[in-house]
Design an enzyme around this catalytic site. Structure first.
Site, PDB file in Angstrom:
ATOM      1  N   LYS A 177      52.390 -51.299   0.798  1.00 20.46           N
ATOM      2  CA  LYS A 177      51.080 -51.159   0.147  1.00 20.46           C
ATOM      3  C   LYS A 177      50.272 -52.417   0.423  1.00 20.46           C
ATOM      4  O   LYS A 177      50.780 -53.530   0.269  1.00 20.46           O
ATOM      5  CB  LYS A 177      51.247 -50.938  -1.360  1.00 20.46           C
TER       6      LYS A 177
ATOM      7  N   GLU B 177      43.066 -48.365  -8.601  1.00 17.84           N
ATOM      8  CA  GLU B 177      43.344 -49.029  -9.885  1.00 17.84           C
ATOM      9  C   GLU B 177      42.051 -49.341 -10.637  1.00 17.84           C
ATOM     10  O   GLU B 177      41.083 -49.844 -10.050  1.00 17.84           O
ATOM     11  CB  GLU B 177      44.139 -50.326  -9.650  1.00 17.84           C
TER      12      GLU B 177
HETATM   13  O1  KIV Z   1      52.045 -54.335  -8.251  1.00 15.86           O
HETATM   14  C1  KIV Z   1      51.962 -53.295  -8.920  1.00 15.86           C
HETATM   15  O2  KIV Z   1      52.833 -52.968  -9.731  1.00 15.86           O
HETATM   16  C2  KIV Z   1      50.779 -52.473  -8.741  1.00 15.86           C
HETATM   17  C3  KIV Z   1      50.376 -51.587  -9.882  1.00 15.86           C
HETATM   18  C4  KIV Z   1      48.934 -51.286  -9.818  1.00 15.86           C
HETATM   19  C5  KIV Z   1      51.145 -50.311  -9.962  1.00 15.86           C
HETATM   20  O3  KIV Z   1      50.164 -52.534  -7.735  1.00 15.86           O
END
Ligand code: KIV
Length: 265
Positions: free
Chosen positions: A114, A184
């Site tokens: 991510k 988010e």
């Molecule tokens: O680091 C994290 O836990 C996230 C949250 C927004 C789920 O990116």
């Protein structure tokens, strides 16, 4: 239980089946999420807050992410694990970003990474990771790694201009090959627009009910975090249960009732 893939997530969106994402930071949490069978396990850099007790996620390093991701993988060998690219690992150059993403896959054994996309300038970096064969979830809206720049933990997309910028960024992330978008802290009206505008699954975290799926930090869900954000729902009070168990042990040792039948050879 069939294994989650980028294709099965896409199908879920098409079928209107909600996608479930929870975070994990260690093997035990990975095992529990395996037993429940959530769609996506996110090894979030929120471990900086949750695990390391910091006020931001900016101190989390790539080596720490690799360590925690590998631990979660041992807890759920077949789970679909997305590992966060921490602060400063997806902003410098394409080569640097691909190298960091590669570590999360090769040593952390994640399925995907991510990237917090704070600016359109990062899009070529995201595309370079995709081109290297690594699936990328694009995190937009409120991006915690830029908390200082954003002036705190604030809802994004409140003004027309900011909502339009969010929508544009989501479309560009899809165009650069992101398999999913994590949205988010944006108003539901913005989530609704983005979810309809992109064909990849949109997972909301404090982004209202219109997304294709919902995600939360596990320690918030079980009531282990000292402070739970307003948008999160707490489904248990594990903090109280653990405290109760610790004080029962302390009391038992103190008053001599702790079982001592075990004898050393
Ligand atoms: O680091 C994290 O836990 C996230 C949250 C927004 C789920 O990116």
């Amino acid at each position: 239980m069939s294994k989650t893939t980028v294709v099965s997530l896409q199908k879920k969106k098409q079928m209107g089946e909600p996608i479930v994402l929870l975070t994990a930071y260690d093997c035990i949490m990975g095992q529990l999420l395996a037993e429940v069978g959530v769609d996506i396990v996110l090894v979030g850099d929120s471990l900086g807050n949750v695990f390391q007790g910091d006020t931001t996620t900016q101190s989390v390093t790539i080596s720490q992410m690799v360590y925690h991701t590998a631990a979660v993988r041992r807890g759920w060998p077949d789970g679909f694990i997305v590992a966060d690219m921490p602060f400063m690992t997806a902003v410098v150059s394409e080569a640097d970003t691909v190298r960091h993403a590669g570590r999360l896959i090769q040593s952390g054994r994640a399925d995907a990474v991510k990237i917090e996309v704070m600016h359109a300038r990062q899009l070529p970096l995201l595309a370079a990771v995709v081109a290297s064969g690594i699936p990328v979830m694009a995190h937009i809206g409120f991006t915690p790694q830029a908390v200082t720049q954003l002036g705190g933990y604030r809802v994004q997309g409140r003004t027309d201009a900011s909502a339009a910028a969010c929508l544009e960024l989501a479309k560009q992330c899809e165009a650069q090959g992101a398999f999913s978008v994590l949205l988010e802290l944006v108003p539901d009206a913005v989530s609704k627009q983005i979810t309809a505008a992109v064909s990849v699954p949109v997972i909301g975290v404090g982004a209202g009910p219109s997304c294709d799926g919902q995600g939360l930090v596990s320690t918030d869900v079980v009531g282990l975090s000292p402070k739970v954000p307003q948008f999160a729902t707490q489904y248990a009070d594990v903090r109280s249960s653990m405290k109760q168990a610790f004080s029962s042990f302390q009391a038992a040792v103190s008053d001599g009732s702790f079982p001592t039948s075990f004898t050393q050879a």
